[in-house]
Scaffold this active site. Sequence first.
Site, PDB file in Angstrom:
ATOM      1  N   HIS A  57      46.950  29.221  40.574  1.00 30.24           N
ATOM      2  CA  HIS A  57      47.198  30.224  40.111  1.00 30.24           C
ATOM      3  C   HIS A  57      48.360  30.780  41.412  1.00 30.24           C
ATOM      4  O   HIS A  57      48.297  30.062  42.321  1.00 30.24           O
ATOM      5  CB  HIS A  57      45.937  31.183  40.258  1.00 30.24           C
ATOM      6  CG  HIS A  57      44.985  31.215  39.348  1.00 30.24           C
ATOM      7  ND1 HIS A  57      44.120  32.133  38.972  1.00 30.24           N
ATOM      8  CD2 HIS A  57      44.869  30.192  38.212  1.00 30.24           C
ATOM      9  CE1 HIS A  57      43.358  32.001  37.813  1.00 30.24           C
ATOM     10  NE2 HIS A  57      43.521  30.734  37.687  1.00 30.24           N
ATOM     11  N   GLU A  59      48.246  32.962  43.640  1.00 36.32           N
ATOM     12  CA  GLU A  59      47.827  33.236  44.818  1.00 36.32           C
ATOM     13  C   GLU A  59      47.337  31.991  45.687  1.00 36.32           C
ATOM     14  O   GLU A  59      47.447  31.864  46.848  1.00 36.32           O
ATOM     15  CB  GLU A  59      46.629  34.243  44.586  1.00 36.32           C
ATOM     16  CG  GLU A  59      46.714  35.498  44.020  1.00 36.32           C
ATOM     17  CD  GLU A  59      46.954  35.567  42.391  1.00 36.32           C
ATOM     18  OE1 GLU A  59      46.794  36.775  42.163  1.00 36.32           O
ATOM     19  OE2 GLU A  59      46.939  34.354  42.032  1.00 36.32           O
ATOM     20  N   CYS A  87      42.202  37.312  40.298  1.00 41.66           N
ATOM     21  CA  CYS A  87      40.975  37.028  39.570  1.00 41.66           C
ATOM     22  C   CYS A  87      39.673  36.674  40.886  1.00 41.66           C
ATOM     23  O   CYS A  87      39.998  36.684  42.101  1.00 41.66           O
ATOM     24  CB  CYS A  87      41.062  35.945  38.893  1.00 41.66           C
ATOM     25  SG  CYS A  87      41.369  34.281  39.720  1.00 41.66           S
ATOM     26  N   CYS A  90      40.823  33.813  43.111  1.00 42.60           N
ATOM     27  CA  CYS A  90      41.880  33.953  44.060  1.00 42.60           C
ATOM     28  C   CYS A  90      41.259  35.024  45.177  1.00 42.60           C
ATOM     29  O   CYS A  90      41.722  34.812  46.337  1.00 42.60           O
ATOM     30  CB  CYS A  90      42.996  34.718  43.294  1.00 42.60           C
ATOM     31  SG  CYS A  90      43.750  33.179  42.177  1.00 42.60           S
TER      32      CYS A  90
END
Length: 165
Positions: A57, A59, A87, A90
Amino acid sequence: MTDDETSIAYMRRALALAEAGQGAPGSSPIGCVIVLDGRIVGEAHNEVGLRHDPTAHAEVVAIRRACESLGQDNLRGATLYSTLQPCGMCSMASIWTSITHIVYGARRQDVHRMYFEDRHLGVMDILHDAFRDDMSATGGVLADECAAYYYKPDDEPPSDEQANV
């Protein structure tokens, strides 16, 4: 610059990364910037499809780059700027690296439910449950501009794009 102006400036950089991710094969339009002591130390867009890595992701990739650039695994004092509310994974990565502040654009309610786990836990719930009183989060910075990159709550995205539904 005021704190609001600073947040907007870094969110605009995250939006530029989201734009780059939108056009890159194997990527998606989520951008993230990590700032420490007034300078960007890590940045990324989502690279899940590019790397064939479900943890890539924006992040997490930005955290990896920030830690590598600094030669350390602690980002205390840093602010993470993301175009989409982080999420659970993260958020936990932010906790484990001691990021101090999270700023995000589009909120959970601004986008289709496929972008989140099928639970209604938000960033603050995760921070609170992890007993991190020294972390804070601010949502909704340039929310409309950020949300424009994602399916809306009432959209019907193609089923092959709906990983979390």
